[in-house]
Design a protein around this motif. Structure first.
Motif, PDB file in Angstrom:
ATOM      1  N   MET A   1       0.849  -1.187   0.000  1.00  8.83           N
ATOM      2  CA  MET A   1       0.000   0.000   0.000  1.00  8.83           C
ATOM      3  C   MET A   1       0.889   1.243   0.000  1.00  8.83           C
ATOM      4  N   GLU A   2       0.555   2.169  -0.832  1.00 10.12           N
ATOM      5  CA  GLU A   2       1.327   3.401  -0.926  1.00 10.12           C
ATOM      6  C   GLU A   2       1.031   4.326   0.244  1.00 10.12           C
ATOM      7  N   GLY A   4      -0.025   7.711   1.988  1.00  6.74           N
ATOM      8  CA  GLY A   4      -1.028   8.693   1.621  1.00  6.74           C
ATOM      9  C   GLY A   4      -0.554  10.109   1.861  1.00  6.74           C
ATOM     10  N   THR A  24      -7.004   9.353  -4.602  1.00  3.66           N
ATOM     11  CA  THR A  24      -6.432   8.069  -4.216  1.00  3.66           C
ATOM     12  C   THR A  24      -5.393   8.247  -3.117  1.00  3.66           C
ATOM     13  N   ASN A  25      -5.530   7.422  -2.067  1.00  8.66           N
ATOM     14  CA  ASN A  25      -4.597   7.391  -0.935  1.00  8.66           C
ATOM     15  C   ASN A  25      -4.537   8.697  -0.148  1.00  8.66           C
ATOM     16  N   TYR A  45     -12.065   8.101  -6.260  1.00 10.09           N
ATOM     17  CA  TYR A  45     -11.932   7.677  -4.867  1.00 10.09           C
ATOM     18  C   TYR A  45     -11.347   6.271  -4.823  1.00 10.09           C
ATOM     19  N   GLU A  46     -10.205   6.128  -4.233  1.00  9.87           N
ATOM     20  CA  GLU A  46      -9.621   4.810  -3.977  1.00  9.87           C
ATOM     21  C   GLU A  46      -8.746   4.947  -2.741  1.00  9.87           C
ATOM     22  N   ASN A  47      -9.107   4.198  -1.712  1.00 13.30           N
ATOM     23  CA  ASN A  47      -8.400   4.301  -0.435  1.00 13.30           C
ATOM     24  C   ASN A  47      -8.416   5.754   0.060  1.00 13.30           C
ATOM     25  N   THR A  48      -9.573   6.387  -0.064  1.00 16.12           N
ATOM     26  CA  THR A  48      -9.761   7.783   0.332  1.00 16.12           C
ATOM     27  C   THR A  48     -10.502   7.819   1.662  1.00 16.12           C
ATOM     28  N   THR A  49      -9.946   8.544   2.630  1.00 16.52           N
ATOM     29  CA  THR A  49     -10.530   8.601   3.967  1.00 16.52           C
ATOM     30  C   THR A  49     -10.773  10.042   4.379  1.00 16.52           C
ATOM     31  N   ILE A  69     -14.216   6.372   2.583  1.00 14.58           N
ATOM     32  CA  ILE A  69     -14.505   5.993   3.961  1.00 14.58           C
ATOM     33  C   ILE A  69     -14.620   7.278   4.763  1.00 14.58           C
TER      34      ILE A  69
END
Length: 77
Positions: A1-2, A4, A24-25, A45-49, A69
């Motif tokens: 996982m990269e 963020g 992303t991230n 949105y990808e791995n966005t919190t 999320i």
């Protein structure tokens, strides 16, 4: 996982999103979006919190529907 990127001010959000629509991230923390007119559909949105951000109900529902999320701000902690 990269790793963020943390965005923790409205100014930083506006600067970032004026250059990129890829979230992303990203971790977006503590920003009040309630009075902002954001077209949430324009972003990837990808791995966005979103952590402890303030949304109106429609904004939060929309962001979640795109795959982000959302952790709400907890009171009295």
């Amino acid at each position: 996982m990269e790793s963020g990127i943390l965005i923790n001010s409205l100014k930083a959000w506006k600067n970032y999103t004026s250059e990129s629509k890829d979230l992303t991230n990203l971790v977006i923390q503590g920003i009040n979006f309630k009075n902002e007119n954001v077209d949430w559909s324009q972003f990837k949105y990808e791995n966005t919190t979103f952590l402890s951000c303030a949304f109106n109900r429609n904004q939060a529902t929309e962001v979640i529907s795109y795959g982000a999320i959302v952790y709400p701000k907890f009171k009295n902690l």
